[in-house]
Design a protein around this motif. Structure first.
Motif, PDB file in Angstrom:
ATOM      1  N   UNK A 127     -48.030  13.458  -8.446  1.00 26.17           N
ATOM      2  CA  UNK A 127     -48.438  13.526  -9.846  1.00 26.17           C
ATOM      3  C   UNK A 127     -49.138  12.242 -10.259  1.00 26.17           C
ATOM      4  N   UNK A 128     -50.353  12.371 -10.797  1.00 31.85           N
ATOM      5  CA  UNK A 128     -51.042  11.206 -11.348  1.00 31.85           C
ATOM      6  C   UNK A 128     -50.138  10.499 -12.358  1.00 31.85           C
ATOM      7  N   UNK A 129     -50.389   9.213 -12.548  1.00 35.60           N
ATOM      8  CA  UNK A 129     -49.650   8.419 -13.543  1.00 35.60           C
ATOM      9  C   UNK A 129     -50.665   7.845 -14.538  1.00 35.60           C
ATOM     10  N   UNK A 130     -51.272   8.706 -15.361  1.00 38.28           N
ATOM     11  CA  UNK A 130     -52.382   8.253 -16.199  1.00 38.28           C
ATOM     12  C   UNK A 130     -52.013   7.217 -17.250  1.00 38.28           C
ATOM     13  N   UNK A 131     -50.716   7.050 -17.521  1.00 39.90           N
ATOM     14  CA  UNK A 131     -50.313   6.019 -18.464  1.00 39.90           C
ATOM     15  C   UNK A 131     -50.044   4.675 -17.823  1.00 39.90           C
ATOM     16  N   UNK A 132     -50.061   4.624 -16.485  1.00 38.57           N
ATOM     17  CA  UNK A 132     -49.641   3.402 -15.797  1.00 38.57           C
ATOM     18  C   UNK A 132     -50.576   2.230 -16.039  1.00 38.57           C
ATOM     19  N   UNK A 133     -51.869   2.459 -16.202  1.00 35.76           N
ATOM     20  CA  UNK A 133     -52.806   1.340 -16.328  1.00 35.76           C
ATOM     21  C   UNK A 133     -52.485   0.449 -17.531  1.00 35.76           C
ATOM     22  N   UNK A 134     -51.808   1.007 -18.531  1.00 36.22           N
ATOM     23  CA  UNK A 134     -51.433   0.221 -19.711  1.00 36.22           C
ATOM     24  C   UNK A 134     -50.288  -0.741 -19.416  1.00 36.22           C
ATOM     25  N   UNK A 135     -49.591  -0.549 -18.318  1.00 37.57           N
ATOM     26  CA  UNK A 135     -48.405  -1.350 -18.005  1.00 37.57           C
ATOM     27  C   UNK A 135     -48.481  -2.022 -16.635  1.00 37.57           C
ATOM     28  N   UNK A 136     -49.601  -1.827 -15.933  1.00 34.68           N
ATOM     29  CA  UNK A 136     -49.707  -2.309 -14.548  1.00 34.68           C
ATOM     30  C   UNK A 136     -49.571  -3.824 -14.435  1.00 34.68           C
ATOM     31  N   UNK A 137     -49.978  -4.558 -15.470  1.00 40.68           N
ATOM     32  CA  UNK A 137     -49.907  -6.017 -15.411  1.00 40.68           C
ATOM     33  C   UNK A 137     -48.481  -6.531 -15.525  1.00 40.68           C
ATOM     34  N   UNK A 138     -47.584  -5.695 -16.017  1.00 47.03           N
ATOM     35  CA  UNK A 138     -46.225  -6.162 -16.292  1.00 47.03           C
ATOM     36  C   UNK A 138     -45.158  -5.505 -15.432  1.00 47.03           C
ATOM     37  N   UNK A 139     -45.499  -4.430 -14.718  1.00 46.93           N
ATOM     38  CA  UNK A 139     -44.490  -3.756 -13.896  1.00 46.93           C
ATOM     39  C   UNK A 139     -45.137  -3.020 -12.730  1.00 46.93           C
ATOM     40  N   UNK A 140     -44.341  -2.812 -11.687  1.00 49.61           N
ATOM     41  CA  UNK A 140     -44.805  -2.057 -10.524  1.00 49.61           C
ATOM     42  C   UNK A 140     -44.841  -0.565 -10.869  1.00 49.61           C
ATOM     43  N   UNK A 141     -45.497   0.196 -10.026  1.00 46.30           N
ATOM     44  CA  UNK A 141     -45.533   1.640 -10.237  1.00 46.30           C
ATOM     45  C   UNK A 141     -44.128   2.227 -10.142  1.00 46.30           C
ATOM     46  N   UNK A 142     -43.309   1.697  -9.239  1.00 45.48           N
ATOM     47  CA  UNK A 142     -41.931   2.176  -9.111  1.00 45.48           C
ATOM     48  C   UNK A 142     -41.142   1.911 -10.387  1.00 45.48           C
ATOM     49  N   UNK A 143     -41.346   0.723 -10.984  1.00 49.49           N
ATOM     50  CA  UNK A 143     -40.659   0.395 -12.234  1.00 49.49           C
ATOM     51  C   UNK A 143     -41.146   1.289 -13.369  1.00 49.49           C
ATOM     52  N   UNK A 144     -42.433   1.618 -13.351  1.00 45.17           N
ATOM     53  CA  UNK A 144     -42.990   2.516 -14.368  1.00 45.17           C
ATOM     54  C   UNK A 144     -42.341   3.896 -14.282  1.00 45.17           C
ATOM     55  N   UNK A 145     -42.225   4.421 -13.061  1.00 46.89           N
ATOM     56  CA  UNK A 145     -41.578   5.722 -12.869  1.00 46.89           C
ATOM     57  C   UNK A 145     -40.133   5.673 -13.352  1.00 46.89           C
ATOM     58  N   UNK A 146     -39.424   4.599 -13.031  1.00 49.20           N
ATOM     59  CA  UNK A 146     -38.033   4.458 -13.485  1.00 49.20           C
ATOM     60  C   UNK A 146     -37.960   4.406 -15.013  1.00 49.20           C
ATOM     61  N   UNK A 196     -58.601   5.418 -11.776  1.00 46.16           N
ATOM     62  CA  UNK A 196     -58.443   4.162 -12.502  1.00 46.16           C
ATOM     63  C   UNK A 196     -57.205   4.159 -13.383  1.00 46.16           C
ATOM     64  N   UNK A 197     -56.955   5.252 -14.086  1.00 49.67           N
ATOM     65  CA  UNK A 197     -55.823   5.292 -15.018  1.00 49.67           C
ATOM     66  C   UNK A 197     -54.496   5.117 -14.286  1.00 49.67           C
ATOM     67  N   UNK A 198     -54.389   5.679 -13.090  1.00 57.50           N
ATOM     68  CA  UNK A 198     -53.152   5.589 -12.312  1.00 57.50           C
ATOM     69  C   UNK A 198     -53.116   4.371 -11.399  1.00 57.50           C
ATOM     70  N   UNK A 199     -54.208   3.604 -11.376  1.00 54.18           N
ATOM     71  CA  UNK A 199     -54.335   2.456 -10.474  1.00 54.18           C
ATOM     72  C   UNK A 199     -54.082   2.857  -9.023  1.00 54.18           C
ATOM     73  N   UNK A 200     -54.420   4.093  -8.709  1.00 51.14           N
ATOM     74  CA  UNK A 200     -54.289   4.583  -7.338  1.00 51.14           C
ATOM     75  C   UNK A 200     -52.915   5.122  -6.979  1.00 51.14           C
ATOM     76  N   UNK A 260     -46.323   6.968  -4.161  1.00 46.45           N
ATOM     77  CA  UNK A 260     -47.360   6.805  -3.141  1.00 46.45           C
ATOM     78  C   UNK A 260     -48.453   5.887  -3.662  1.00 46.45           C
ATOM     79  N   UNK A 261     -48.781   4.848  -2.887  1.00 48.72           N
ATOM     80  CA  UNK A 261     -49.898   3.955  -3.211  1.00 48.72           C
ATOM     81  C   UNK A 261     -51.173   4.495  -2.571  1.00 48.72           C
ATOM     82  N   UNK A 262     -52.303   4.137  -3.159  1.00 48.25           N
ATOM     83  CA  UNK A 262     -53.603   4.576  -2.637  1.00 48.25           C
ATOM     84  C   UNK A 262     -53.661   6.094  -2.485  1.00 48.25           C
ATOM     85  N   UNK A 263     -53.042   6.793  -3.424  1.00 47.04           N
ATOM     86  CA  UNK A 263     -52.967   8.248  -3.348  1.00 47.04           C
ATOM     87  C   UNK A 263     -54.281   8.898  -3.761  1.00 47.04           C
ATOM     88  N   UNK A 264     -54.870   8.356  -4.828  1.00 47.61           N
ATOM     89  CA  UNK A 264     -56.079   8.938  -5.400  1.00 47.61           C
ATOM     90  C   UNK A 264     -56.906   7.800  -5.986  1.00 47.61           C
TER      91      UNK A 264
END
Length: 221
Positions: free
Chosen positions: A150-169, A202-206, A195-199
């Motif tokens: 599943x894309x994470x289109x909201x992640x780009x707003x938080x990528x500077x402050x947390x990892x993708x795993x932390x965002x999912x949590x 830009x919004x999901x940062x990959x 999964x990194x480098x999945x897609x």
């Protein structure tokens, strides 16, 4: 597979067909994708007629669409894979760049290649019906699970402050909302990793949240 049901659209019941799509549906399927995934979503990832021809040929059971009044308003595509728990391939690697050339007819996992619903019919329940129908296919074929990124289109707003795993949590704790992941949770899917480098998105940062649904009737052969 062809079923008719009603969804609520603008407060009114609307008759909707969930059926397998065919090659002659290609123009409607591509238009539904174009409406569902505007830029910055990579437009080169929208379906092409040759890709749709391969979907129908290789695994027709995984080629679903939703139709209202003769117009396709959503679709979902799946394929079969041997996918071990914890194994996270990129979308391109898993799907053969959307061609389904990697489809494994005896695979125990039904892999979600794509799902879309046009904006006009979002929140009508069509996405959940497509997902439920694909889960029914898992049960019908006796497969172990449904899995997809599943894309994470909201992640780009938080990528500077947390990892993708932390965002999912954070989404799981209810501290953040993500439109795609929250939808998948409502459909009964549960996280199975990140999964990194999945897609190239830009919004999901990959990144993508790998989300699964396990067949409660599955019996290993």
């Amino acid at each position: 597979m062809n079923k008719t049901l009603y969804v609520l659209h603008e407060g009114k019941p609307v008759e909707t067909a969930i059926r397998r799509y065919r090659l002659e549906d290609a123009e409607g399927l591509i238009e539904a994708q174009r409406l569902s995934f505007p830029p910055p979503y990579p437009q080169e990832l929208l379906w092409t007629r040759p890709q749709l021809a391969e979907h129908v040929r290789r695994f027709p059971e995984g080629a679903l669409c939703a139709e209202v009044g003769g117009v396709i308003v959503g679709s979902m595509t799946g394929m079969r894979l041997h996918a071990a728990s914890g194994e996270h391939r990129s979308w391109a690697e898993a799907t053969g760049d959307g061609s389904l050339s990697t489809h494994e007819p005896d695979g125990e996992t039904l892999y979600v290649v794509d799902i879309c619903v046009v904006p006009e019919y979002r929140k009508s329940g069509i996405g959940r019906w497509l997902m439920q129908t694909m889960c029914e296919t898992v049960v019908h074929l006796g497969l172990e699970r449904l899995l997809g990124g599943g894309r994470l289109p909201g992640y780009h707003r938080h990528a500077a402050e947390m990892s993708a795993e932390a965002y999912v949590d954070a989404v799981l704790r209810g501290e953040l909302q993500d439109p795609v992941m929250s939808f998948l949770l409502r459909c009964g899917r549960t996280p199975a990793g990140v999964a990194a480098n999945y897609l190239d998105d830009e919004e999901s940062c990959g990144y993508a949240a790998m989300m699964e649904w396990r067949n409660p009737f599955y019996s290993r052969r």
